[in-house]
Design a protein around this motif. Structure first.
Motif, mmCIF file in Angstrom:
data_model
loop_
_atom_site.group_PDB
_atom_site.id
_atom_site.type_symbol
_atom_site.label_atom_id
_atom_site.label_comp_id
_atom_site.label_asym_id
_atom_site.label_seq_id
_atom_site.Cartn_x
_atom_site.Cartn_y
_atom_site.Cartn_z
ATOM 1 N N UNK A 59 72.258 50.433 40.881
ATOM 2 C CA UNK A 59 73.076 51.460 41.525
ATOM 3 C C UNK A 59 72.196 52.474 42.250
ATOM 4 N N UNK A 60 71.082 52.842 41.640
ATOM 5 C CA UNK A 60 70.165 53.798 42.259
ATOM 6 C C UNK A 60 69.573 53.238 43.543
ATOM 7 N N UNK A 61 69.189 51.975 43.508
ATOM 8 C CA UNK A 61 68.618 51.351 44.712
ATOM 9 C C UNK A 61 69.635 51.295 45.849
ATOM 10 N N UNK A 62 70.879 50.984 45.513
ATOM 11 C CA UNK A 62 71.926 50.931 46.535
ATOM 12 C C UNK A 62 72.154 52.313 47.139
ATOM 13 N N UNK A 63 72.190 53.346 46.299
ATOM 14 C CA UNK A 63 72.356 54.708 46.812
ATOM 15 C C UNK A 63 71.189 55.116 47.706
ATOM 16 N N UNK A 64 69.976 54.796 47.283
ATOM 17 C CA UNK A 64 68.806 55.135 48.093
ATOM 18 C C UNK A 64 68.774 54.371 49.411
ATOM 19 N N UNK A 65 69.215 53.116 49.393
ATOM 20 C CA UNK A 65 69.232 52.311 50.618
ATOM 21 C C UNK A 65 70.220 52.867 51.639
ATOM 22 N N UNK A 66 71.275 53.521 51.165
ATOM 23 C CA UNK A 66 72.301 54.059 52.055
ATOM 24 C C UNK A 66 72.293 55.582 52.094
ATOM 25 N N UNK A 67 71.156 56.173 51.814
ATOM 26 C CA UNK A 67 71.051 57.619 51.751
ATOM 27 C C UNK A 67 71.384 58.288 53.091
ATOM 28 N N UNK A 68 71.067 57.622 54.178
ATOM 29 C CA UNK A 68 71.348 58.193 55.500
ATOM 30 C C UNK A 68 72.817 58.493 55.716
ATOM 31 N N UNK A 69 73.683 57.668 55.163
ATOM 32 C CA UNK A 69 75.124 57.866 55.313
ATOM 33 C C UNK A 69 75.562 59.174 54.652
ATOM 34 N N UNK A 70 74.861 59.563 53.585
ATOM 35 C CA UNK A 70 75.221 60.788 52.882
ATOM 36 C C UNK A 70 74.920 62.039 53.702
ATOM 37 N N UNK A 71 74.086 61.917 54.738
ATOM 38 C CA UNK A 71 73.774 63.059 55.585
ATOM 39 C C UNK A 71 74.741 63.213 56.754
ATOM 40 N N UNK A 72 75.622 62.261 56.948
ATOM 41 C CA UNK A 72 76.581 62.334 58.056
ATOM 42 C C UNK A 72 77.450 63.582 57.965
ATOM 43 N N UNK A 73 78.021 63.931 56.794
ATOM 44 C CA UNK A 73 78.845 65.150 56.737
ATOM 45 C C UNK A 73 78.082 66.413 57.141
ATOM 46 N N UNK A 74 76.808 66.509 56.770
ATOM 47 C CA UNK A 74 76.014 67.672 57.175
ATOM 48 C C UNK A 74 75.843 67.710 58.688
ATOM 49 N N UNK A 75 75.588 66.549 59.287
ATOM 50 C CA UNK A 75 75.462 66.480 60.743
ATOM 51 C C UNK A 75 76.754 66.852 61.448
ATOM 52 N N UNK A 76 77.873 66.394 60.914
ATOM 53 C CA UNK A 76 79.180 66.731 61.496
ATOM 54 C C UNK A 76 79.420 68.232 61.381
ATOM 55 N N UNK A 77 79.061 68.823 60.247
ATOM 56 C CA UNK A 77 79.230 70.263 60.067
ATOM 57 C C UNK A 77 78.410 71.062 61.056
ATOM 58 N N UNK A 78 77.201 70.611 61.332
ATOM 59 C CA UNK A 78 76.354 71.299 62.308
ATOM 60 C C UNK A 78 76.968 71.204 63.696
ATOM 61 N N UNK A 79 77.420 70.030 64.065
ATOM 62 C CA UNK A 79 78.038 69.855 65.387
ATOM 63 C C UNK A 79 79.323 70.672 65.486
ATOM 64 N N UNK A 80 80.076 70.721 64.418
ATOM 65 C CA UNK A 80 81.331 71.465 64.403
ATOM 66 C C UNK A 80 81.094 72.970 64.591
ATOM 67 N N UNK A 81 79.992 73.478 64.062
ATOM 68 C CA UNK A 81 79.679 74.905 64.159
ATOM 69 C C UNK A 81 78.463 75.141 65.045
ATOM 70 N N UNK A 82 78.369 74.399 66.118
ATOM 71 C CA UNK A 82 77.215 74.485 67.009
ATOM 72 C C UNK A 82 77.073 75.872 67.618
ATOM 73 N N UNK A 83 78.185 76.549 67.908
ATOM 74 C CA UNK A 83 78.106 77.896 68.478
ATOM 75 C C UNK A 83 77.446 78.874 67.499
ATOM 76 N N UNK A 84 77.748 78.738 66.210
ATOM 77 C CA UNK A 84 77.127 79.597 65.204
ATOM 78 C C UNK A 84 75.643 79.276 65.076
ATOM 79 N N UNK A 85 75.308 78.002 65.147
ATOM 80 C CA UNK A 85 73.896 77.594 65.075
ATOM 81 C C UNK A 85 73.138 78.158 66.272
#
Length: 124
Positions: A59-85
């Protein structure tokens, strides 16, 4: 895979309960990670509990292999609040640089101190 994720989440839950009991002195996931590490060390010596290690590591290896997907929400949040950034860009950059530098200094200092203490222990 579901068994491994259940084990990981169970240890995180135990860590959260202990963190709540300690009034948040240490984050729950950190406590859970330390507990699962100790269990894996202990179970490594016992053949009967090899399934615990197998499920947890898969399970740990699978999570680590797909770790990039877990950063998608953070990227969406940054794009959503780009004016504040954009408005607070210099402050954000300064904060990131200072915190990164502080983290590096503490990490290197801890490593050097540990190396010195371990070297002293081997010599003495």
């Amino acid at each position: 895979m579901p068994v491994g994720l259940t084990i990981l989440l169970l240890f995180q839950l135990i860590g959260e309960i202990l963190a709540y009991a300690m009034h948040g002195a240490v984050p729950g996931p950190v406590i859970g990670m330390a507990l699962i590490f100790l269990c894996l060390l202990l179970f490594k010596r016992r053949d009967r509990l090899k399934a615990f290690e197998t499920h947890t590591l898969s399970a740990s290896r699978l999570l680590l292999a797909n770790l990039g997907v877990l950063f998608v929400p953070a990227g969406v949040g940054i794009v959503q609040h780009l004016d504040m950034v954009a408005d607070r860009g210099p402050q954000l950059i300064a904060t990131i640089l200072v915190s990164t530098l502080a983290t590096l200094l503490v990490t290197v200092s801890t490593f050097l101190l540990t190396k010195r203490l371990m070297g002293a222990r081997k010599d003495g």
